[in-house]
Structure formats: structure tokens, C-alpha cells
Design a protein around this motif. Structure first.
Motif, PDB file in Angstrom:
ATOM      1  N   VAL A  11       0.828  -1.204   0.000  1.00 52.84           N
ATOM      2  CA  VAL A  11       0.000   0.000   0.000  1.00 52.84           C
ATOM      3  C   VAL A  11       0.868   1.261   0.000  1.00 52.84           C
ATOM      4  CG1 VAL A  11      -1.915   1.190   1.151  1.00 52.84           C
ATOM      5  CG2 VAL A  11      -1.774  -1.282   1.216  1.00 52.84           C
ATOM      6  N   GLY A  12       2.140   1.118   0.354  1.00 49.86           N
ATOM      7  CA  GLY A  12       3.011   2.287   0.293  1.00 49.86           C
ATOM      8  C   GLY A  12       3.176   2.962   1.633  1.00 49.86           C
ATOM      9  N   ILE A  59      -5.367  10.549   6.772  1.00 55.35           N
ATOM     10  CA  ILE A  59      -5.000   9.628   5.687  1.00 55.35           C
ATOM     11  C   ILE A  59      -4.908  10.341   4.341  1.00 55.35           C
ATOM     12  CG2 ILE A  59      -5.724   7.587   4.395  1.00 55.35           C
ATOM     13  CD1 ILE A  59      -7.172   6.652   6.909  1.00 55.35           C
ATOM     14  N   ASN A  79      -5.120   2.920  13.287  1.00 56.51           N
ATOM     15  CA  ASN A  79      -6.461   3.484  13.099  1.00 56.51           C
ATOM     16  C   ASN A  79      -7.524   2.400  13.192  1.00 56.51           C
ATOM     17  OD1 ASN A  79      -5.584   6.069  12.654  1.00 56.51           O
ATOM     18  ND2 ASN A  79      -5.530   5.867  10.439  1.00 56.51           N
ATOM     19  N   ARG A 137      -1.678  12.465   2.399  1.00 56.49           N
ATOM     20  CA  ARG A 137      -0.508  11.834   1.792  1.00 56.49           C
ATOM     21  C   ARG A 137      -0.684  11.570   0.309  1.00 56.49           C
ATOM     22  NH1 ARG A 137       0.278   7.234   6.025  1.00 56.49           N
ATOM     23  NH2 ARG A 137      -1.848   7.863   6.473  1.00 56.49           N
ATOM     24  N   ASP A 196       0.364   3.105   9.420  1.00 59.50           N
ATOM     25  CA  ASP A 196      -0.414   3.771  10.476  1.00 59.50           C
ATOM     26  C   ASP A 196      -1.898   3.414  10.386  1.00 59.50           C
ATOM     27  OD1 ASP A 196      -0.301   5.151   8.054  1.00 59.50           O
ATOM     28  OD2 ASP A 196      -1.086   6.968   8.978  1.00 59.50           O
ATOM     29  N   LEU A 197      -2.351   2.952   9.215  1.00 61.28           N
ATOM     30  CA  LEU A 197      -3.746   2.521   9.110  1.00 61.28           C
ATOM     31  C   LEU A 197      -4.036   1.370  10.068  1.00 61.28           C
ATOM     32  CD1 LEU A 197      -4.588   2.518   5.286  1.00 61.28           C
ATOM     33  CD2 LEU A 197      -5.014   4.263   6.990  1.00 61.28           C
ATOM     34  N   ILE A 250      -8.144  -2.001   1.906  1.00 62.62           N
ATOM     35  CA  ILE A 250      -7.660  -0.728   1.351  1.00 62.62           C
ATOM     36  C   ILE A 250      -7.173  -0.943  -0.085  1.00 62.62           C
ATOM     37  CG2 ILE A 250      -5.236  -0.873   2.098  1.00 62.62           C
ATOM     38  CD1 ILE A 250      -7.280   2.303   2.402  1.00 62.62           C
ATOM     39  N   ASN A 282      -1.086   8.994  -1.456  1.00 66.92           N
ATOM     40  CA  ASN A 282      -0.677   7.752  -2.125  1.00 66.92           C
ATOM     41  C   ASN A 282      -1.587   6.576  -1.789  1.00 66.92           C
ATOM     42  OD1 ASN A 282       0.161   7.547   0.518  1.00 66.92           O
ATOM     43  ND2 ASN A 282       1.960   6.324   0.028  1.00 66.92           N
ATOM     44  N   ILE A 283      -2.514   6.768  -0.843  1.00 66.93           N
ATOM     45  CA  ILE A 283      -3.383   5.652  -0.447  1.00 66.93           C
ATOM     46  C   ILE A 283      -4.773   5.872  -1.015  1.00 66.93           C
ATOM     47  CG2 ILE A 283      -4.268   4.332   1.487  1.00 66.93           C
ATOM     48  CD1 ILE A 283      -2.045   5.712   3.171  1.00 66.93           C
ATOM     49  N   ILE A 284      -5.384   6.995  -0.617  1.00 68.61           N
ATOM     50  CA  ILE A 284      -6.680   7.403  -1.113  1.00 68.61           C
ATOM     51  C   ILE A 284      -6.491   8.838  -1.577  1.00 68.61           C
ATOM     52  CG2 ILE A 284      -9.068   7.875  -0.459  1.00 68.61           C
ATOM     53  CD1 ILE A 284      -8.754   5.859   1.764  1.00 68.61           C
ATOM     54  N   ALA A 339       1.774   2.631   4.484  1.00 69.66           N
ATOM     55  CA  ALA A 339       0.556   3.076   5.171  1.00 69.66           C
ATOM     56  C   ALA A 339       0.319   2.315   6.465  1.00 69.66           C
ATOM     57  CB  ALA A 339      -0.638   2.931   4.245  1.00 69.66           C
TER      58      ALA A 339
END
Ligand code: NA
Ligand code: NA
Lengths: 430, 168, 320
Positions: free
Chosen positions: A37-38, C63, A46, C66, A42-43, A297, C68-70, A40
Motif C-alpha cells: 500500500v506504500g 489519511i 487506526n 498523503r 499507520d492505518l 484498502i 498515495n493511499i486514497i 501506510a
């Protein structure tokens, strides 16, 4: 696809080294978030924070506390001693109570995992003590828990109805007969394994006449107080299901002091011990949440479904593909999040080829219930494995649940051939 | 080494007690919520959010204890097939992986804590201050990581107290 | 997977919580489709509805920036109150007596939201109107006056209404969306504040068949936002396409909101399944409600810090 390599690698390492399953799932999810996902990751926090701080999840530990308090105060012991004679003549004996009480409990509770926690924490220690084969006890409890989601009220039918704009009243009515049918099928199966004479149920135990057996139930009337605290308060609208779990804890404490052998020290130990049980379950929840976040995601479930949609299959083949899809994804996702994620495509596809929306709600509920019984992410199995203190391992529990897993699938087949089992009540009452 | 193990066990006992107190508080507030609903017509606005926070704190307070006392749910078929020495080695590898998780997740929760403090984040409904609850997560990861390291290097006798690996 | 007909140069993932059948989702879908079509190979926006990306609105400020995710999202700003407490008092439901006012104060609202979004690294592309215009009191028994409502157990969706109804002598409690149907069926609550337009989607009329209008559904307008990084990476032409599509979605959805068309459609469903729409609450009751809501709004804003107070001053002037 790097995702699949990470998942396969993660599961392999978890199985070979025996690291805690929850942490294995979490590391797998974090690796996907980091590499695919790059960055991510920290998701992960969350996802855990959002779900853990949600009120509704707290019913599960509360029911486990209730069961432990009933156990240490000797209340559940008296309950099963009184129940035992009435079931001595039936093949499968007290195992039937697991299904029957789960069905009854399912009539007030909307969730599967809470049902498994509530019944399991009371029933498992008593049945193990009485010589029932532990893994079979766990299998019946895990299966019984699934009735919590099918027999109304049901969280999955509520969410299905609200998101797809299908009448919730009709869905609840539609779930009732299939739920009872599955309960009967499960009890027949228990009778079958009980009559084969293997060492699944204990041999000893006096057989008494029916009248005498019923009279033996009289002295346990104080337990009615507990049943009222949990079931009655929900039914009368005095408490929500989560609050009823709290009232169950309070009632078991009162009952334990007045009627059982509860002492302050025992009560304290009950909390200390059962919290540890729940923490081990909570760690699996944590890992499952992180892995589910990583997969969703990426939008993977929707991609697979779009692919099924694009194949232009016959209605039955669509049903088969969607079932397989739910069975596979059910291995990784908690049922409700799986349903929310997939319905935007499954609902139009399935109703588009002619399936009834109300019937479909029942079918999808059964399909996600099967997921509750399949590792690596099968919450009913984890709750019960936790309750047994790992005495019944995850794989033993999964293996013992396999027949019920097949029964549920058989239920899907029966409902496909005879859809009116689900649709009769809603059609005649609406 | 022996005294480190003895002290860590005492600390674990303390944490287990903390988790139990959180559990009792959680039960109390849920009961309070339904009593208030019955008598006053409405539960306290804060109870649901507080119960969710207590739930989270309870799990993370229990995590180091679970790690030190090996109460986690795991599948140990492969290690169980191995000879004793090999099994012990695999166990140490497993705890090294657990330590990796604790460091990684610990850093993430530490960052989450800093964001929570920077934003002065509060629960959406009753505006409960969130950072003290968020702080439990990195602290728990730190202690769990230490527990994993301890199990990784502890002498073999200490590892004898394995929990049940199946009753059948 | 992903063997779609073509892959665009840039692909955006867009998050919303609404399910595809809802009008809100359709407004965002319209935006995504228009951009994808007009931008040709330069940009595709794929809409993930029902929150199927697994992320929550509340985390979007963390989120989305950034990129790159959404890259884009549609959300109700009221869900950002954990990180932006002042949003709890920005435009609480009930303080505005006319739905048209919401469109008129969009410029003031834009300034308020942009303060937050600019700081976070998010671009506000535009607004989306709500699906429904009218809010009702829905009950198990006929209730259409504040007098009748006293003595009933009322479900509301946020703390603000607990305070407002307390001023009016009605005891209210928050019951979660998922618990509401059963809570109403078993009698945990007798009534709920709910727009008929949304109630029919959760079958609420099956357990609370009597409804009466109390106040317009005016609250935070829905936002259409994008990651600043992702937006800046687009060519000026594509940026213009995105902004135009957003403006179109805003215009169309607000026209639909003010027409009350969805409310009418829902009313048919409501009546067909046995619902009974009573006379609205009397003018005095409606006025008393708005007055109580404005008093509560003023009190909360004055105790809600500087941002809340300045938003209150701007908006309370704008709605006069
Ligand atoms: Na149920
Ligand atoms: Na599963």
C-alpha cells in the motif's frame, strides 16, 4: 501478486514458529500495508483503535466474565446437575443444551460471537468436568453461536436491510424458520454422534423418570433471576443487548453471593482470570482487524466480485461463485465487515439474476456464519479456544466444527431448493 | 537472571490486577448505563465512549501479561512435532518475532499518540480527553516487547511452565 | 486483477460511506464518472462506496493528505469532531428554520472548512447537498406536539439534540443506528428524531409508523475533498475538469435537496408500508424548537473555544 506472497509467507511463519496467531495476522497485515500500500502502516493503528473503542464489542468480555463468575460460585454446576437427568435418555445428552440454549439466546442477542461467549463460558467448564469430549463440546458451542445471527434479532440482517433498503421486519421473519431448521439439524447430528457409542459423551449418570427429572429442575429457580437479567431486560426493552451483558455480570454476582459459594476473593480471581482469557481473544481480534484493513484498502474483494460479475453466469452458477467467494473471504474477514464490503456488488448481481432480496439476506447471513467457524479468522473458534484456555486448540476446534460447517452449507442448499422455508413467514404476514 | 524473572512476574501480576480493575470498571459503567436508562430515561452520554476506552485499555494492559505467561492463542503443531531442543529453539525464534511486532506496532502507536496530543483529540460525543488512553498502547507494546525478550533469553527451566497444548 | 479496458495515467481511489443506492452516493458517483470520462487517459476516479476501503471518515484528515493511499473522499464534516471539536457546533441541526438558507451560506461555510483542510493538506473541491430536506419525529403512537413528546423516551442521533430537548422538557438519549430498530421494537425508546426520507431505508416505519414534521434537515453540507498532493500533480486542464465536475455535482445535488424530491419518493414508500404522516408540529412548537436550538448553539459555542465561537458569529449572522 505480492499481496498473496505476503499472506502465504505470513501464515507459514505463524504455523511453523507457533507465534501467537493474532500477532501473526497483524504482522502479515502490517507488511502488506508497508510494502504494497506504500508505507501506510499507520492505518493498522487506526483500524484497531476505531473498532476497539466501539461500545458494542464490550458485550463479548462481559459475557465471559459472567460465565466465569457463575463457574467459581458453583451456580453453573448446580444448573447442569439439575439439567443432566432430563437429558440422560437422549443420545448426545447435555450437548443438546448447547444448541437449544444458543437458539434461545439468539432470540434476544443479535450477534454470533457474544452468543458463543455467553453460552460457551457457562457450558464448557461444566461439560468438560462431566466427561464430555472437549473438542466436541467446543464444536457444538461454536455452531450454536451461529444461531445468534440467524434467529432474529440479527445484526447482519439489520445491516443488510439498512444498506440494501430491504424490510428489516421481513428479514427477521425470514431468518426465524431457517434458524430453527438449522438448530434441529444440529441436534439431529449431535444425536447421531451420541448414538454411535464413541467416547464423546460420558456413560455414567442415573436415568430417572421424566416426572422426577422435571422435579429436579425446581430447586434451580433462582437461575430464573439471571435469565431475566439477560433475556428479559432485552425483551422488555429495559436494556440494549450490550447493557444486558452488564446486567448479566451484576446478576451473576448477586446470585453467586446469595445462592452460590461466591466470596470477594473468588470474585476478584474470576475477573483476573477471565480478563486474561479475553485478552488472548482480543489479540486475535487485533490481528484480524489489521489484516482486513490491509486487504480492503487495496480494494481486492471488489475486484474479485467485478470479475464474477463480468462472466455472465447462470443464476445457480452465480450463487455457487458468490458462496465460494464468501467461504474464502470468510477465512480472513469478520462477517459484518465482509458483508458491508461486498454487498454493493453481490446484491445487484444476485437480485439481477432473479434471487429474492429477503431470501438473499438469509443466505448471506448463513454464508458469513460459516466464516465464523473457519480459521484463520473465525471469531467463534477463537472465543471458545480462549475459554478453554487453549485446552482445545484452534485446529481441534476447527476440525470439530467442520460437520456443522457442512450442515450450514447444506442449509444453503435446502433453502435454495425450497426458498419458501425462508419466505413463507414474511410473505404471509406482510 | 533469577531476580529479573521474579520481578517481571510481580510486575505481570500487577498488570493483571490493573486489567481486572479496568474490567470491573467497564462492567460497572455498562450496568450504570442501563440503570440510568430505566430510572432517568436516558443513560449518561459519556458511558458508551468511556466503556469503549476501558475495553481498549483492558486489552492492552493485559497484553504484556499474556505474552510473559504464554496465554496467547497459537497453532503449535509444527513445533510440537520437533525434538525438545529444537522446540526450544523455535520458541526463542517465535519470541524474537513477537518482539519485532512489539517494536513495530509500538512505534506506530507512539506516533498515533503524538498526533492525538497535537490535535488535542477528544471523543466525538462527550469530549473525553483521548491521549491518556492512547498512551496505554505504546506503553503496553514496550512492556510486551520486554516480556518477549525475556522469554527469548530465559533459561530452559523457566520455559517448562508451558500451558496446555490440547487436552486430547 | 485489474484487466480493465485501459489504465489511465493517474488513478484515484475515492472513499465514501454511503451505499450505492443512496442519493448521496449517486451524487459522488456522478462526479467520479464525469471526471473519468472528460479527463480521458489522464485521470480515472474509482469510487469505493459503503466504506469498502475499510477506512473511517474520522481518520480522513490523517489519511487523505498523503495522496498515495486514497486521493479523494466525500464525507459529512460532523464525523471529524474527534480531531476538530469545533465542528460539533458549526451548524448543529435545528438552528436554521428554512432549507434554502443552507445554500445561501455556503461561502461562509467554505471559509470555515478550508481553514481545516488547508492546514491538513486537503483541497475542498465542493459541496454535495443532503438526500433529504425534512426531519420528523417518528413514534410508535401518534405524537405531533411537544406536549405529547414530554413523557416519551426519545432517540436522537447526537448530543446537541439531547441538550436542546432537555431545554424543552423532553428526555432524549442517543441510540446507535444499528440498535435503533430493535430498541424501538422492544420499547427502549418510543420516538426517534429521523427524516422519513432516511427512515424508510432502515424500515423504521415498521416499528414507528407515526411521523410528524418538526424541523428542516439543515446541518453540515457534505464535502467533496481531495488530497492536495494528488490534486497538484494533475495538469491544469485536468484540474479544471475536476473542479467543473465538482461544481456540477454541487449544483445538481442542491437542486435535488431543495426540491424535496427524495422526501416525496420516500413518503410514498412510507405510506405504502402502513406509515401515517400526521400534521406537522404547530408553528409555536416549531418556533420553540428553533429557539431552544439557537440558545443551545450559542451556549455551547461560547464554551467551545475560539474557533467554535468565531464560526458561531459568522454563521449566526449569515442565517439571519
Ligand atoms: Na439473534
Ligand atoms: Na473465518
Amino acid at each position: 501478486m505480492m499481496v498473496w506472497w505476503i499472506i502465504a509467507g505470513g501464515f507459514l511463519v505463524t504455523a511453523v514458529t507457533g507465534i501467537p496467531i493474532g500477532l501473526g495476522l497483524a504482522l502479515t497485515g502490517m507488511a502488506i500495508l508497508h510494502f504494497v500500500v506504500g508505507g501506510a502502516t499507520d492505518l493498522a493503528v487506526n483500524a484497531v483503535w476505531n473498532v476497539f473503542t466501539d461500545f458494542t464489542l464490550s458485550a463479548v468480555p462481559l459475557f465471559i466474565f459472567m460465565g466465569e463468575i457463575m463457574l467459581v460460585s458453583g451456580v453453573s454446576g448446580r444448573l447442569y446437575t439439575a439439567l443432566s437427568p432430563a437429558f440422560m435418555r437422549i443420545p448426545g445428552k447435555l450437548l443438546h443444551t448447547n444448541i437449544a440454549v444458543s437458539a434461545l439466546f439468539g432470540a434476544v442477542s443479535g450477534a454470533s460471537t457474544s452468543t458463543a461467549a455467553a453460552i460457551g463460558s457457562v457450558a464448557y467448564p461444566e461439560l468438560e468436568k462431566r466427561g464430555y469430549k472437549p473438542s466436541v463440546v467446543v464444536g457444538t458451542l461454536a455452531a450454536g453461536g451461529t444461531l445468534g445471527l440467524l434467529i432474529p434479532p440479527s445484526l447482519s440482517l439489520l445491516i443488510y436491510g439498512a444498506t440494501q433498503q430491504v424490510s428489516i421486519g421481513q428479514l427477521f421473519l425470514a431468518g426465524l424458520l431457517p434458524g430453527l431448521m438449522l438448530a434441529v439439524m444440529m441436534m439431529l447430528f449431535i444425536g447421531f454422534i451420541g448414538s454411535r457409542g464413541e467416547s464423546v459423551v460420558p456413560d455414567e449418570g442415573e436415568t430417572v423418570g421424566l416426572g422426577r427429572a422435571l422435579r429436579m429442575l425446581l430447586p434451580i429457580w433462582p437461575i430464573g433471576f439471571l435469565i431475566f437479567a439477560v433475556l428479559g431486560t432485552i425483551y422488555l426493552g429495559l436494556a440494549t443487548p450490550t447493557e444486558a451483558a452488564g446486567l448479566g455480570v451484576a446478576a451473576s454476582i448477586v446470585l453467586g453471593f446469595l445462592w452460590g459459594e461466591l466470596t470477594p476473593l473468588r470474585l476478584w480471581r474470576a475477573f483476573v482470570d477471565s480478563v486474561q482469557v479475553f485478552v488472548s481473544i482480543g489479540v486475535v481480534m487485533l490481528g484480524a482487524l489489521i489484516l482486513a484493513q490491509a486487504i480492503s484498502i487495496l480494494g481486492l474483494p471488489l475486484q474479485v466480485l467485478s470479475w464474477i460479475e463480468s462472466m455472465n453466469l447462470s443464476p445457480i452458477m452465480v450463487l455457487v461463485m458468490v458462496s465460494i467467494f464468501y467461504l474464502v473471504l470468510g477465512c480472513f474477514f469478520d462477517g459484518i465487515s465482509l458483508m458491508l464490503m461486498t454487498l454493493p456488488i453481490v446484491f445487484p448481481v444476485m437480485t439481477g439474476v432473479g434471487f429474492d432480496p429477503v431470501w438473499l439476506g438469509v443466505i448471506i447471513t448463513i454464508l458469513i456464519e460459516i466464516g465464523m467457524l473457519t480459521p484463520p479468522v473465525g471469531m467463534n473458534l477463537y472465543v471458545l479456544t480462549g475459554i478453554t484456555g487453549n485446552r482445545v486448540t484452534l485446529l481441534q476446534a476447527a476440525y470439530a466444527s467442520l460437520p456443522f460447517w457442512i450442515l450450514l452449507l447444506l442449509g444453503v442448499v435446502i433453502l435454495t431448493v425450497f426458498p419458501s422455508i425462508a419466505l413463507f413467514l414474511p410473505r404471509s404476514l406482510y | 537472571m533469577q531476580s529479573v524473572l521474579r520481578w517481571s512476574d510481580r510486575l505481570a501480576g500487577l498488570l493483571a490486577g490493573t486489567a481486572a480493575i479496568l474490567a470491573i470498571a467497564m462492567s460497572l459503567f455498562v450496568v450504570l448505563s442501563s440503570i440510568m436508562r430505566y430510572f432517568v430515561g436516558a443513560p449518561f452520554a459519556f458511558t458508551e465512549e468511556l466503556v469503549g476506552l476501558l475495553f481498549t485499555a483492558m486489552i492492552f494492559a493485559g497484553l504484556p501479561v499474556c505474552t510473559l505467561r504464554r496465554r496467547h492463542i497459537s497453532v503449535t503443531i509444527v513445533p510440537d512435532l520437533m525434538p525438545e531442543a529444537m522446540r526450544r529453539f523455535i520458541d526463542r525464534v517465535a519470541y524474537a518475532i513477537v518482539a519485532v511486532f512489539c517494536v513495530w506496532f509500538g512505534i506506530l502507536t507512539w506516533e498515533y499518540l503524538q498526533i492525538t496530543i497535537a490535535l488535542d483529540a477528544r471523543s466525538a460525543g462527550s469530549r473525553l480527553l483521548l491521549w491518556p488512553w492512547t498512551a496505554v498502547l505504546p506503553l503496553s507494546c514496550l512492556l510486551s516487547g520486554l516480556a518477549a525478550l525475556l522469554r527469548m533469553v530465559a533459561p530452559a527451566e523457566y520455559l517448562q511452565d508451558r500451558t496446555h497444548r490440547g487436552a486430547e | 486483477g485489474g484487466d480493465t479496458a485501459r489504465a489511465a495515467e493517474t488513478e484515484w481511489k475515492m472513499h465514501i460511506v454511503w451505499v450505492p443506492a443512496r442519493p448521496e452516493a449517486q451524487a459522488y458517483q456522478q462526479f467520479a464518472e464525469q471526471v473519468t470520462e472528460e479527463a480521458g487517459d489522464a485521470l480515472d476516479i474509482q469510487l469505493f462506496s459503503s466504506g469498502s476501503l475499510g477506512v473511517k471518515d474520522a481518520d480522513m484528515l490523517r489519511i487523505l493528505p498523503r495522496g498515495n493511499i486514497i486521493q479523494a473522499a466525500g464525507l459529512y464534516p460532523g464525523y471529524l469532531t474527534r480531531d476538530k471539536p469545533q465542528y460539533a457546533y458549526t451548524l448543529p441541526p435545528g438552528v436554521v428554520a428554512q432549507p434554502e438558507t443552507l445554500q445561501e451560506i455556503l461561502p461562509e461555510l467554505r471559509d470555515i472548512y478550508e481553514d481545516t483542510y488547508d492546514e491538513a493538506g486537503i483541497k475542498l473541491l465542493g459541496f454535495v447537498g443532503h438526500a433529504v430536506r425534512d426531519t420528523h419525529i417518528m413514534c410508535k403512537e401518534p405524537v405531533n406536539s411537544l406536549e405529547d413528546l414530554r413523557g416519551k423516551k426519545l432517540r436522537v442521533w447526537e448530543q446537541f439534540h439531547v441538550d436542546v430537548f432537555q431545554k424543552l422538557g423532553v428526555s432524549a438519549q442517543i441510540v446507535g443506528q444499528n440498535d435503533l430498530y430493535v430498541a424501538m421494537q422492544t420499547g427502549v425508546v418510543d420516538c426517534a428524531v429521523y427524516p422519513i426520507g432516511l427512515a424508510v431505508t432502515v424500515s423504521l416505519q415498521e416499528v414507528a409508523p407515526y411521523a410528524s414534521y418538526l424541523f428542516p434537515y439543515v446541518l453540515h453540507p457534505l464535502n467533496l475533498i481531495a488530497s492536495r498532493t494528488a490534486f497538484d500533480a494533475l495538469s491544469p486542464e485536468v484540474q479544471e475538469i475536476v473542479m467543473n465536475a465538482a461544481a456540477k455535482a454541487e449544483e445538481d445535488s442542491f437542486a435535488s435537496y431543495l426540491s424535496g424530491g427524495n422526501d416525496e419518493k420516500a413518503l410514498e414508500t412510507f405510506r405504502a408500508s402502513g406509515g401515517d404522516l400526521l400534521d406537522p408540529f404547530s408553528d409555536e412548537d416549531q418556533e420553540a424548537f428553533v429557539t431552544a436550538a439557537r440558545e443551545t448553539w450559542e451556549e455551547l459555542s461560547s464554551g467551545g473555544g475560539q474557533a467554535a465561537q468565531s464560526a458561531y458569529e459568522t454563521l449566526s449572522q449569515a442565517i439571519e
